[in-house]
Design an enzyme around this catalytic site. Structure first.
Site, PDB file in Angstrom:
ATOM      1  N   TYR A   1       0.825  -1.217   0.000  1.00  6.55           N
ATOM      2  CA  TYR A   1       0.000   0.000   0.000  1.00  6.55           C
ATOM      3  C   TYR A   1       0.859   1.267   0.000  1.00  6.55           C
ATOM      4  O   TYR A   1       0.475   2.274  -0.600  1.00  6.55           O
ATOM      5  CB  TYR A   1      -0.982  -0.015   1.186  1.00  6.55           C
ATOM      6  CG  TYR A   1      -2.105  -1.000   0.940  1.00  6.55           C
ATOM      7  CD1 TYR A   1      -2.059  -2.293   1.463  1.00  6.55           C
ATOM      8  CD2 TYR A   1      -3.164  -0.672   0.098  1.00  6.55           C
ATOM      9  CE1 TYR A   1      -3.055  -3.220   1.174  1.00  6.55           C
ATOM     10  CE2 TYR A   1      -4.166  -1.590  -0.197  1.00  6.55           C
ATOM     11  CZ  TYR A   1      -4.101  -2.861   0.339  1.00  6.55           C
ATOM     12  OH  TYR A   1      -5.064  -3.786   0.042  1.00  6.55           O
TER      13      TYR A   1
ATOM     14  N   GLN B   1     -15.419   1.711  -5.979  1.00  8.33           N
ATOM     15  CA  GLN B   1     -14.680   0.603  -5.368  1.00  8.33           C
ATOM     16  C   GLN B   1     -13.197   0.988  -5.265  1.00  8.33           C
ATOM     17  O   GLN B   1     -12.419   0.260  -4.654  1.00  8.33           O
ATOM     18  CB  GLN B   1     -14.816  -0.670  -6.211  1.00  8.33           C
ATOM     19  CG  GLN B   1     -16.255  -1.151  -6.347  1.00  8.33           C
ATOM     20  CD  GLN B   1     -16.373  -2.255  -7.354  1.00  8.33           C
ATOM     21  OE1 GLN B   1     -16.152  -3.434  -7.061  1.00  8.33           O
ATOM     22  NE2 GLN B   1     -16.689  -1.899  -8.590  1.00  8.33           N
ATOM     23  N   ASN B   2     -12.846   2.099  -5.882  1.00  6.49           N
ATOM     24  CA  ASN B   2     -11.443   2.517  -5.924  1.00  6.49           C
ATOM     25  C   ASN B   2     -11.028   3.150  -4.601  1.00  6.49           C
ATOM     26  O   ASN B   2     -11.843   3.774  -3.912  1.00  6.49           O
ATOM     27  CB  ASN B   2     -11.225   3.521  -7.060  1.00  6.49           C
ATOM     28  CG  ASN B   2     -11.562   2.920  -8.413  1.00  6.49           C
ATOM     29  OD1 ASN B   2     -11.629   1.691  -8.551  1.00  6.49           O
ATOM     30  ND2 ASN B   2     -11.808   3.760  -9.397  1.00  6.49           N
ATOM     31  N   VAL B   3      -9.758   2.980  -4.297  1.00  7.18           N
ATOM     32  CA  VAL B   3      -9.227   3.558  -3.054  1.00  7.18           C
ATOM     33  C   VAL B   3      -8.382   4.797  -3.355  1.00  7.18           C
ATOM     34  O   VAL B   3      -7.846   5.425  -2.450  1.00  7.18           O
ATOM     35  CB  VAL B   3      -8.405   2.500  -2.265  1.00  7.18           C
ATOM     36  CG1 VAL B   3      -9.334   1.377  -1.782  1.00  7.18           C
ATOM     37  CG2 VAL B   3      -7.265   1.917  -3.094  1.00  7.18           C
ATOM     38  N   ASP B   4      -8.318   5.169  -4.657  1.00  6.83           N
ATOM     39  CA  ASP B   4      -7.582   6.388  -5.001  1.00  6.83           C
ATOM     40  C   ASP B   4      -8.471   7.609  -4.747  1.00  6.83           C
ATOM     41  O   ASP B   4      -9.676   7.475  -4.520  1.00  6.83           O
ATOM     42  CB  ASP B   4      -7.086   6.326  -6.476  1.00  6.83           C
ATOM     43  CG  ASP B   4      -8.224   6.313  -7.504  1.00  6.83           C
ATOM     44  OD1 ASP B   4      -8.208   5.460  -8.400  1.00  6.83           O
ATOM     45  OD2 ASP B   4      -9.144   7.160  -7.402  1.00  6.83           O
TER      46      ASP B   4
ATOM     47  N   HIS C   1     -14.515   0.429  -0.616  1.00  6.31           N
ATOM     48  CA  HIS C   1     -13.379  -0.418  -0.220  1.00  6.31           C
ATOM     49  C   HIS C   1     -12.280   0.355   0.483  1.00  6.31           C
ATOM     50  O   HIS C   1     -11.155  -0.136   0.589  1.00  6.31           O
ATOM     51  CB  HIS C   1     -12.831  -1.151  -1.450  1.00  6.31           C
ATOM     52  CG  HIS C   1     -13.821  -2.114  -2.036  1.00  6.31           C
ATOM     53  ND1 HIS C   1     -13.749  -2.571  -3.324  1.00  6.31           N
ATOM     54  CD2 HIS C   1     -14.935  -2.699  -1.505  1.00  6.31           C
ATOM     55  CE1 HIS C   1     -14.757  -3.403  -3.559  1.00  6.31           C
ATOM     56  NE2 HIS C   1     -15.496  -3.486  -2.468  1.00  6.31           N
TER      57      HIS C   1
ATOM     58  N   GLY D   1     -16.062   1.055 -15.628  1.00 11.65           N
ATOM     59  CA  GLY D   1     -14.741   0.488 -15.353  1.00 11.65           C
ATOM     60  C   GLY D   1     -14.695  -0.500 -14.219  1.00 11.65           C
ATOM     61  O   GLY D   1     -13.737  -0.511 -13.436  1.00 11.65           O
ATOM     62  N   THR D   2     -15.712  -1.377 -14.135  1.00  8.86           N
ATOM     63  CA  THR D   2     -15.639  -2.441 -13.136  1.00  8.86           C
ATOM     64  C   THR D   2     -16.047  -3.760 -13.768  1.00  8.86           C
ATOM     65  O   THR D   2     -16.984  -3.827 -14.562  1.00  8.86           O
ATOM     66  CB  THR D   2     -16.504  -2.168 -11.887  1.00  8.86           C
ATOM     67  OG1 THR D   2     -16.441  -3.307 -11.021  1.00  8.86           O
ATOM     68  CG2 THR D   2     -17.952  -1.854 -12.228  1.00  8.86           C
ATOM     69  N   SER D   3     -15.338  -4.815 -13.393  1.00 10.30           N
ATOM     70  CA  SER D   3     -15.635  -6.148 -13.952  1.00 10.30           C
ATOM     71  C   SER D   3     -16.820  -6.792 -13.243  1.00 10.30           C
ATOM     72  O   SER D   3     -17.246  -7.884 -13.596  1.00 10.30           O
ATOM     73  CB  SER D   3     -14.393  -7.042 -13.797  1.00 10.30           C
ATOM     74  OG  SER D   3     -14.077  -7.179 -12.403  1.00 10.30           O
TER      75      SER D   3
END
Ligand code: APR
Length: 228
Positions: free
Chosen positions: A53, A86-89, A104, A169-171
Site C-alpha cells: 500500500y 470501489q477505488n481507493v484512489d 473499499h 470500469g468495473t468487472s
C-alpha cells in the site's frame, strides 16, 4: 434534479496510469491478493502489506485525474450526482466530485486495528512498526477480503434512489459491490462503460463499449436528453 448515481471501478482510473486488478498486467497478476489484500495476509506479514500500500500511495501522488473523472464531476451541475466507487484512489475527489462513497476504503487514510480511529495520511508511507493512538498497529484504511464492507447499506440506499445508474470500469466480479445493480428500481436505466465485455445483465439501458474517457463523452450526449 434527477438523481444520477455512478458505480466506478479500477477502469475509470486506468487512463490515469493506475493499474487495474484483473486485466492482463493487472495488480492481481503480480501480487497474491490473499497475501497483500486480506486480513489473513495482514496478520501473516504486515510489513509486506504495508509495502504494497505504501507503493500504491506513493504512485497516487504522481498521477492525475483523467477526462472521465472530470466528466463525472461536471455532471454535478445538471444532476443530483453521487459517486460510489470501489477505488481507493482520490482521483474522483481531485477531479471535483463531492461526497464520494468509497466502498473499499481510501489509500490516503490509515486507522487502528479496530478500524475505529481513522486519520488522514495523504500520500506518505506508514513506517514499519508505526502505531495508532491506541497502541495497535497503524494499518491502511482499506476493506480487505474477509472484512465487512461497512458502507454497503449506504450505497444500496443511494442506488435505490437513483433515476439513472451508470457503471464505469468495473468487472462486477467482487461482492457485495457488484450486487448494487440489483438495488436499482425496476425502471431505472443502467448504462455501462467498459472497453471489454462484462456481465451486463440488463436490457434497460445501454452498454457503451469504450474506454472511460471516450465512453463518458458518449454518455454525456445521452444524458443531455434525460436532464431536467
Ligand atoms: N476504461 C474503462 N474501463 C476499463 C479501462 C478503461 N480504460 N481499462 C480496463 N477497464 C475495465 C476492465 O475491462 C474491467 O472490466 O475495468 C474493469 C476493471 O476490473 P477489475 O480489474 O476487476 O477492477 P474492479 O472491478 O474495480 O475490482 C473490484 O476487486 O480486488 C478488488 O478491492 C478491489 O475494488 C477492487 C475490486
Amino acid at each position: 434534479m434527477k438523481k444520477l448515481v455512478f458505480l466506478t471501478g479500477a477502469g475509470v482510473s486506468a487512463e490515469s496510469g493506475v493499474a487495474t486488478f484483473r486485466d492482463s498486467g493487472g495488480l492481481w497478476e503480480n501480487y497474491d491478493v490473499m497475501k497483500v489484500a486480506s486480513i489473513e495476509g495482514w496478520n501473516e506479514d504486515c510489513d509486506l502489506v504495508q509495502r504494497f500500500y505504501n507503493d500504491r500511495r506513493a504512485q497516487l501522488a504522481n498521477v492525475e485525474p483523467n477526462a472521465a473523472h472530470r466528466a463525472i464531476a461536471l455532471l454535478q451541475a445538471d444532476f443530483d450526482a453521487r459517486v460510489i466507487t470501489q477505488n481507493v484512489d482520490d482521483l474522483h475527489e481531485r477531479a471535483g466530485s463531492r461526497d464520494v462513497l468509497h466502498l473499499h476504503g481510501e489509500l490516503t487514510k490509515a486507522c487502528n486495528e479496530a478500524k475505529t480511529d481513522v486519520i488522514e495520511i495523504g500520500y506518505r508511507a506508514i513506517a514499519e512498526g508505526e502505531k495508532a493512538a491506541d497502541g495497535s498497529r497503524l494499518r491502511p484504511f482499506i476493506v480487505w477480503f474477509g472484512e465487512t464492507v461497512e458502507l454497503m447499506n449506504d450505497a444500496a440506499y443511494i442506488t435505490r434512489e437513483a433515476d439513472i445508474f451508470v457503471i464505469v470500469g468495473t468487472s462486477l466480479q467482487v461482492y457485495p459491490a457488484a450486487s448494487l445493480i440489483y438495488f436499482t428500481r425496476g425502471k431505472t436505466p443502467i448504462y455501462a462503460i467498459d472497453p471489454n465485455e462484462i456481465a451486463f445483465p440488463f436490457d434497460r439501458g445501454e452498454f457503451i463499449r469504450e474506454k472511460a474517457s471516450r465512453g463518458m463523452e458518449i454518455l454525456r450526449e445521452r444524458l443531455k436528453l434525460l436532464a431536467d
